[in-house]
Design a protein around this motif. Structure first.
Motif, PDB file in Angstrom:
ATOM      1  N   SER A 112      58.901 -35.161 -20.645  1.00  0.00           N
ATOM      2  CA  SER A 112      58.275 -34.517 -19.487  1.00  0.00           C
ATOM      3  C   SER A 112      57.076 -35.331 -19.024  1.00  0.00           C
ATOM      4  CB  SER A 112      57.828 -33.098 -19.845  1.00  0.00           C
ATOM      5  OG  SER A 112      56.910 -33.127 -20.924  1.00  0.00           O
TER       6      SER A 112
ATOM      7  N   VAL B 145      62.788 -33.982 -13.871  1.00  0.00           N
ATOM      8  CA  VAL B 145      61.556 -34.145 -14.651  1.00  0.00           C
ATOM      9  C   VAL B 145      60.337 -34.162 -13.726  1.00  0.00           C
ATOM     10  CG1 VAL B 145      60.248 -35.767 -16.087  1.00  0.00           C
ATOM     11  CG2 VAL B 145      62.646 -35.300 -16.606  1.00  0.00           C
TER      12      VAL B 145
ATOM     13  N   ASP C  36      59.554 -30.741 -12.221  1.00  0.00           N
ATOM     14  CA  ASP C  36      58.936 -29.810 -13.171  1.00  0.00           C
ATOM     15  C   ASP C  36      57.422 -29.744 -13.010  1.00  0.00           C
ATOM     16  OD1 ASP C  36      61.317 -29.008 -14.262  1.00  0.00           O
ATOM     17  OD2 ASP C  36      61.214 -30.335 -16.001  1.00  0.00           O
ATOM     18  N   VAL C  37      56.811 -30.807 -12.467  1.00  0.00           N
ATOM     19  CA  VAL C  37      55.359 -30.789 -12.269  1.00  0.00           C
ATOM     20  C   VAL C  37      55.026 -30.639 -10.780  1.00  0.00           C
ATOM     21  CG1 VAL C  37      54.801 -32.085 -14.350  1.00  0.00           C
ATOM     22  CG2 VAL C  37      55.259 -33.322 -12.216  1.00  0.00           C
TER      23      VAL C  37
ATOM     24  N   ARG D 218      50.940 -33.454 -18.400  1.00  0.00           N
ATOM     25  CA  ARG D 218      50.113 -32.705 -17.452  1.00  0.00           C
ATOM     26  C   ARG D 218      48.638 -33.028 -17.665  1.00  0.00           C
ATOM     27  NH1 ARG D 218      52.984 -28.534 -14.948  1.00  0.00           N
ATOM     28  NH2 ARG D 218      55.097 -28.239 -15.769  1.00  0.00           N
TER      29      ARG D 218
ATOM     30  N   ARG E 187      66.641 -34.377 -24.239  1.00  0.00           N
ATOM     31  CA  ARG E 187      65.962 -34.185 -22.969  1.00  0.00           C
ATOM     32  C   ARG E 187      65.094 -35.395 -22.671  1.00  0.00           C
ATOM     33  NH1 ARG E 187      65.145 -29.573 -20.352  1.00  0.00           N
ATOM     34  NH2 ARG E 187      63.008 -30.218 -19.863  1.00  0.00           N
TER      35      ARG E 187
END
Length: 229
Positions: A72, A107, A110-111, A75, A69
């Protein structure tokens, strides 16, 4: 039709409010950030708002039991830190990784805003910052990679103006914008010789950081080299 009496305080207040709302609309809608001022949209059906390009799966390493993957986006509940993380993730890719632009888009999504209100618009924004699939395949021949060096990051004056003139509830609490200026670096190989290129870039990220201290989320991106000032 009788011309309004602009000396009437009530009429003057209405005109000022209308002008302020118009300024906010021009600042936001002028760069395509319609969702920030029009509120949530409802969607039906099962169409994928990110486009029709099939997602790829990178080849697994022999003996591996997990599918590789992409990293990410880190955060953060700090607006500037999160804006930096988004910018670096947006500009960091490797055509020889086995992944495709849609994987890098996922990616970033995802946020994005968990409500999904801005998902379709954000997917379009990200796609505009990444090479098209055909260009990606061409760049892959040269093992092209890219990364970003951030030089300046700031809240643009145009955004401060928009916030000051926005009507109550027009912008979600914690919504802000950061304009990022930096250098895009690309590296690859031409006739087995390493080659590099550098290009100055600028853009604006629109994010929301809930006042309760939860992690920030990405709303939209401006066009490349067309940031808020």
């Amino acid at each position: 039709m009788r011309t309004p009496d602009v000396s009437d305080p009530r009429i003057r207040r209405r005109l000022i409010a209308a002008a302020a709302a118009g300024v906010v609309f021009l600042i936001l809608a002028g760069i395509g950030i319609y969702g920030l001022i029009t509120g949530p949209r409802t969607t039906t059906g099962t169409d994928d708002p990110t486009g029709s390009e099939p997602s790829s799966t990178a080849p697994e390493t022999p003996g591996s039991t997990t599918t590789p993957r992409l990293p990410s986006v880190p955060r953060s509940d700090d607006p500037e830190t999160f804006a930096r993380n988004v910018a670096e993730a947006l500009f960091t890719w490797d055509t020889a990784s086995g992944f495709f632009p849609l994987d890098y888009t996922s990616v970033i999504l995802d946020v994005g805003d968990p409500s999904g209100t801005e998902r379709a618009g954000l997917a379009s924004d990200v796609a505009a910052h990444l090479p098209a699939r055909e260009a990606w395949l061409e760049l892959r021949k040269y093992l092209t990679t890219q990364h970003l060096t951030i030089e300046t990051i700031f809240v643009p004056e145009a955004w401060d103006t928009a916030v000051e003139q926005a009507r109550p509830g027009q912008l979600a609490e914690g919504t802000t914008a950061y304009t990022i200026e930096g250098t895009r670096h690309r590296e690859g190989f031409w006739n087995d010789e390493p080659v590099t290129s550098e290009h100055a870039v600028s853009f604006t990220v629109f994010i929301v950081c809930p006042p309760d201290g939860d992690d920030c989320h990405l709303l939209r991106l401006s066009q490349l080299d067309n940031p808020l000032k």
